[in-house]
Design an enzyme around this catalytic site. Structure first.
Site, short mmCIF file in Angstrom:
data_model
loop_
_atom_site.label_atom_id
_atom_site.label_comp_id
_atom_site.label_asym_id
_atom_site.label_seq_id
_atom_site.Cartn_x
_atom_site.Cartn_y
_atom_site.Cartn_z
N ASP A 99 65.75 91.23 -20.70
CA ASP A 99 65.69 92.03 -19.45
C ASP A 99 64.47 93.08 -19.36
O ASP A 99 64.67 93.72 -20.10
CB ASP A 99 67.07 92.85 -19.14
CG ASP A 99 67.09 93.79 -17.87
OD1 ASP A 99 65.80 93.80 -17.19
OD2 ASP A 99 68.00 94.54 -17.51
N ASP A 142 69.09 99.27 -13.64
CA ASP A 142 68.34 99.60 -15.18
C ASP A 142 69.08 100.07 -16.17
O ASP A 142 68.73 101.23 -16.82
CB ASP A 142 67.24 100.34 -14.82
CG ASP A 142 66.03 99.44 -13.80
OD1 ASP A 142 66.76 99.35 -12.80
OD2 ASP A 142 64.80 99.77 -13.88
N HIS A 153 69.99 110.18 -15.82
CA HIS A 153 70.04 109.25 -14.54
C HIS A 153 71.51 108.95 -14.28
O HIS A 153 71.86 108.30 -13.19
CB HIS A 153 69.43 107.81 -14.80
CG HIS A 153 67.79 108.21 -14.91
ND1 HIS A 153 67.21 108.76 -14.24
CD2 HIS A 153 67.15 107.89 -15.99
CE1 HIS A 153 65.78 108.76 -14.24
NE2 HIS A 153 65.74 108.52 -15.69
N ASP A 186 61.12 115.06 -18.52
CA ASP A 186 61.09 113.69 -18.54
C ASP A 186 60.33 113.25 -17.57
O ASP A 186 60.36 113.96 -16.56
CB ASP A 186 62.52 113.05 -18.52
CG ASP A 186 62.62 111.70 -18.67
OD1 ASP A 186 62.97 111.05 -19.72
OD2 ASP A 186 62.21 110.96 -17.80
N HIS A 213 60.96 110.85 -15.44
CA HIS A 213 61.62 110.29 -14.22
C HIS A 213 62.51 111.57 -13.83
O HIS A 213 62.91 112.43 -14.42
CB HIS A 213 62.63 109.30 -14.72
CG HIS A 213 62.02 108.13 -15.38
ND1 HIS A 213 61.70 107.86 -16.86
CD2 HIS A 213 61.40 106.87 -14.84
CE1 HIS A 213 61.05 106.60 -16.95
NE2 HIS A 213 60.87 106.08 -15.91
N ASP A 265 58.48 110.35 -22.16
CA ASP A 265 57.77 109.65 -21.42
C ASP A 265 56.88 110.15 -20.39
O ASP A 265 56.00 109.50 -19.89
CB ASP A 265 58.68 108.61 -20.53
CG ASP A 265 60.06 109.29 -20.10
OD1 ASP A 265 59.87 110.53 -19.81
OD2 ASP A 265 60.96 108.78 -19.58
N TYR A 298 58.99 106.40 -24.55
CA TYR A 298 58.98 104.81 -25.17
C TYR A 298 57.88 104.35 -25.90
O TYR A 298 57.79 103.06 -26.39
CB TYR A 298 59.43 104.07 -23.80
CG TYR A 298 60.58 104.51 -23.06
CD1 TYR A 298 61.94 104.18 -23.54
CD2 TYR A 298 60.59 105.18 -21.95
CE1 TYR A 298 62.90 104.52 -22.96
CE2 TYR A 298 61.49 105.80 -21.29
CZ TYR A 298 62.61 105.43 -21.79
OH TYR A 298 63.90 106.10 -21.25
N1 Q9C Z 1 59.22 99.09 -15.89
C1 Q9C Z 1 64.86 107.36 -18.97
O1 Q9C Z 1 63.73 107.59 -19.18
N2 Q9C Z 1 63.07 101.67 -15.10
N3 Q9C Z 1 65.13 106.49 -18.29
C2 Q9C Z 1 62.43 100.74 -15.99
C3 Q9C Z 1 60.62 99.04 -16.34
C4 Q9C Z 1 64.20 102.48 -15.71
C5 Q9C Z 1 64.16 105.41 -17.54
C6 Q9C Z 1 61.61 99.88 -15.27
C7 Q9C Z 1 63.38 103.64 -16.31
C8 Q9C Z 1 64.86 104.33 -16.90
C9 Q9C Z 1 66.01 108.30 -19.63
ZN ZN Z 2 62.46 108.96 -18.40
#
Ligand code: Q9C
Ligand code: ZN
Length: 676
Positions: free
Chosen positions: A20, A92, A135, A172, A174, A265, A305
């Site tokens: 994935d 996700d 999230h 973060d 996001h 991130d 990440y």
């Molecule tokens: N390009 C946290 O940082 N989207 N969650 C991934 C891949 C999901 C991030 C798309 C990102 C979730 C805790």
């Molecule tokens: Zn994040």
């Protein structure tokens, strides 16, 4: 009082079991590299290690629905095929037979952290956890998150310890929509989040992540979103948002506890965030929050990440929690236009709720929100066309220097005091043993003669110049001196300090005016004075008077000036030494003085020398405590600053923003920019 570190290897024991692309970045190594970096840098050893526990059903049900919890409970017994299918109903995220166990430990770790801090076992701490939390929603896993760790810990803290107000800072990259949904109508929890948004193009692509989601009903004003509409945001962009949105609002809110959704991130090199802030910025973000709520701060890992920048950022955060001076801030060249647009939008959306933002510029009639929709459409079409090209194009590898090792000062605070004043706890009395060079002594003597000082004053000054040298050589971190005449001492020290090349001294003077003619405009000093004296126009960019009607007597006005004027100026100037001068009868209350002293230590690697008039000896103890890194006591909920002060500060900010970019709060021409 120490810093808690919560980590358990068990939380590395689940991973993605199928292919994935959306989830492949969420790997167990995120945790192991972070913890190993803490060990390698000697930081883990300096923390109080606190064990994890499992969050109970009751804990989890404070945030999640019974149906959802029961569904997750079944996942350890599912086959691979069942897990895949179960996963499909959420966005996700992935499940694994051991993730339920880990999710209970992750939430439980946050609870253990809250307990350690609230019971006074430690003053602050960090929990390194997987899965992340911000999230996940009442009845849904999302974005690698299963249970909302920080939301669960916040509810728990409020209930168990009767807290009235909790601040959640989500740095973060996001949007923690799960946290927003959980507290949207709750005025006792202030949620702040900045996040990559790109006019709703970036995941999770929610309309409600924009700046105009300010909270609902009684909670209106208690949800603060700063959407980033471009990638590549830098240290200046992050700090600008702290100085001009988060910190003023947070001080006005006056939390009993600060929770941090500590995702990294948002750091350079991250494949999700694509931002350019360097890991050392987290030392400053952390430091700037550490004088709220009497220092009670719980950081809980979320995203991050890039396996190089993540551990560096974690180390910067933990080392700051431990009280080591922050490194000199780097790359502060001012916020970019897009960041200023975001700042402007958030400030104007919140001006009706927060008195510190009352003077914020209004948005030009709906200009920006219509642009958002238009842009989102256009760019989506653009994207379709270039999709094939995009897939092949790999994100260019970013490189940045590893943050230099931060030394933990052996001698933290030295004091130069008259013999009859006792040396405060944990400080060392300083007197210069070596004879200072004759040139220095002669210069000091000359200055003293002008001021009619005596020989004991000369001895004190000799000690102080020697102390400045020791600070420069990092043998002593900071200092405090009681002197017979602060003005003379200050002039002597500045003259002495700037003789060395590339030294810059930030002189902060509270209460009563210094003779400004003593300062040159050569950039080697930046003078910022706070007083009630109606002074003549600011003469140059290096000579600044903040005039408050009641001097430093009005705490709200004073703290606004510190957060949105002094700190941006100080950070952009980037001094090698801070001289903090407290005149007699400054009118400043103890807690505001301690806030000032604490906040200024984010500059010059904590090299602050405090000069106080001899008559102020009652403040020696509290000042020393602040220099030693103790959190300042909270100021209490602030009332509105005096309108005339707010106006005066805004005029000053507007005048100075030409020379000092970190003072900007709006884009040069709003509404322009990416128009067709
Ligand atoms: N390009 C946290 O940082 N989207 N969650 C991934 C891949 C999901 C991030 C798309 C990102 C979730 C805790
Ligand atoms: Zn994040």
């Amino acid at each position: 009082m120490g810093t808690a570190l919560i980590y358990d290897e068990e939380m590395t024991k689940y991973k993605l079991l199928w292919v994935d692309p959306a989830c492949k970045i969420e790997v167990p190594e995120r945790l192991t590299v972070s913890y190993e970096a803490l060990v390698k840098n000697g930081l883990a050893d300096r923390c109080v290690s606190v064990p994890v526990r499992e969050a109970t059903d009751a804990d989890i049900l404070q945030v999640h629905s019974e149906e959802y919890l029961e569904a997750v409970k079944k996942t350890p017994y599912m086959t691979l095929e069942d897990l895949k299918e179960f996963t499909l109903q959420y966005g996700d995220v992935y499940f694994h037979p051991n993730i339920y166990h880990c999710a209970k430990l992750a939430a439980g770790a946050a609870l253990q952290l809250v307990d350690s801090v609230m019971m006074g076992k430690v003053k602050n701490g960090m929990a390194l956890v997987r899965p992340p939390g911000h999230h996940s929603m009442r009845s849904a896993a999302n974005g690698f998150c299963v249970f909302n760790n920080v939301a669960i810990a916040t509810r728990y803290a409020k209930q168990k310890y009767g807290l009235k107000r909790v601040l959640i800072v989500d740095w973060d990259i996001h949007h923690g929509q799960g946290v927003q949904y959980g507290f949207e109508d709750d005025p006792s929890v202030l949620y702040f989040s900045w996040h990559r948004y790109e006019h709703q193009k970036f995941w999770p692509q929610l309309r409600e992540s924009d700046y105009d989601s300010v909270g609902k009903d009684k909670g209106a004003g208690f949800n603060v979103n700063v959407p980033w509409n471009k990638v590549g945001m830098k240290n200046s962009d992050y700090l600008s948002v702290f100085f001009h949105v988060l910190l003023p609002v947070a001080y006005e809110f006056c939390p009993d506890l600060v929770m941090v959704c500590a995702g990294f991130d948002s750091a350079i090199g991250d494949p999700e965030g694509e931002m350019c802030a360097t890991p050392d910025i987290f030392a400053h973000l952390t430091h700037l929050l550490m004088n709220l709520s009497g220092g009670k701060l719980c950081a809980v890992l979320e995203g991050g990440y890039n396996l190089t920048s993540l551990p560096q950022s974690v180390c910067q955060t933990v080392q700051t929690l431990l009280g080591d001076p922050a490194p000199r801030p780097t790359n502060l060249d001012g916020p970019c236009e897009s960041a200023l647009e975001s700042l402007h939008c958030t400030r104007s959306a919140h001006r009706q709720y927060w008195s510190c933002l009352k003077h914020a510029a209004e948005l030009p009639a709906s200009e920006i929100s219509t642009k958002r929709i238009k842009l989102a459409k256009e760019e989506k079409e653009e994207e379709k066309k270039t999709e094939t090209v995009q897939e092949e194009k790999s994100v260019e590898e970013k490189v940045w220097p590893e943050p230099p090792k931060r030394a933990s000062p052996l001698n933290r605070t030295a004091v130069v005091l008259p013999d009859d004043v006792t040396c405060p706890d944990r400080c060392t009395r300083f007197s210069s043993s070596e004879n200072p060079d004759p040139v220095t002594v002669n210069k000091l003597r000359e200055n003293l003669l002008k001021a009619a000082g005596d020989s004991s004053a000369l001895t004190t000054l000799c000690s102080l110049t020697a102390l400045v040298e020791k600070m420069e050589q990092s043998e002593i971190c900071n200092g405090l001196a009681l002197v017979p005449d602060v003005s003379t001492a200050m002039v002597c020290l500045v003259q002495h300090a700037v003789t060395a090349s590339n030294r810059r001294v930030l002189v902060v003077c509270v209460g009563g005016a210094l003779d400004q003619s003593l300062f040159k405009d050569d950039g080697k000093t930046l003078l910022v004075q706070f007083s009630n004296k109606e002074s003549e126009e600011t003469k140059s960019k290096y000579n600044i008077s903040v005039c408050l009607k009641k001097g430093c007597g009005d705490v709200s006005g004073f703290i606004c000036a510190v957060l949105s004027l002094l700190l941006p100026l100080g950070y952009e100037y980037d001094p090698s030494l801070v001289l903090l001068v407290r005149m007699a009868d400054s009118g400043l209350c103890d807690s505001a003085w301690q806030q000032l002293t604490g906040l200024l230590q984010g500059l010059a690697q904590g090299r602050t020398l405090v000069l106080m008039q001899e008559s102020e000896k009652a403040c020696v103890g509290i000042t020393a405590s602040s220099l030693l890194g103790d959190a300042a006591p909270s100021l209490g909920q602030l009332c509105a600053p005096l309108p005339e002060d707010v106006e005066a500060m805004e005029r000053l900010r507007q005048r100075l923003q030409v020379d000092w970019k970190l003072l900007q709060t709006t884009a040069p021409e709003t509404g322009r920019g990416d128009e067709d």
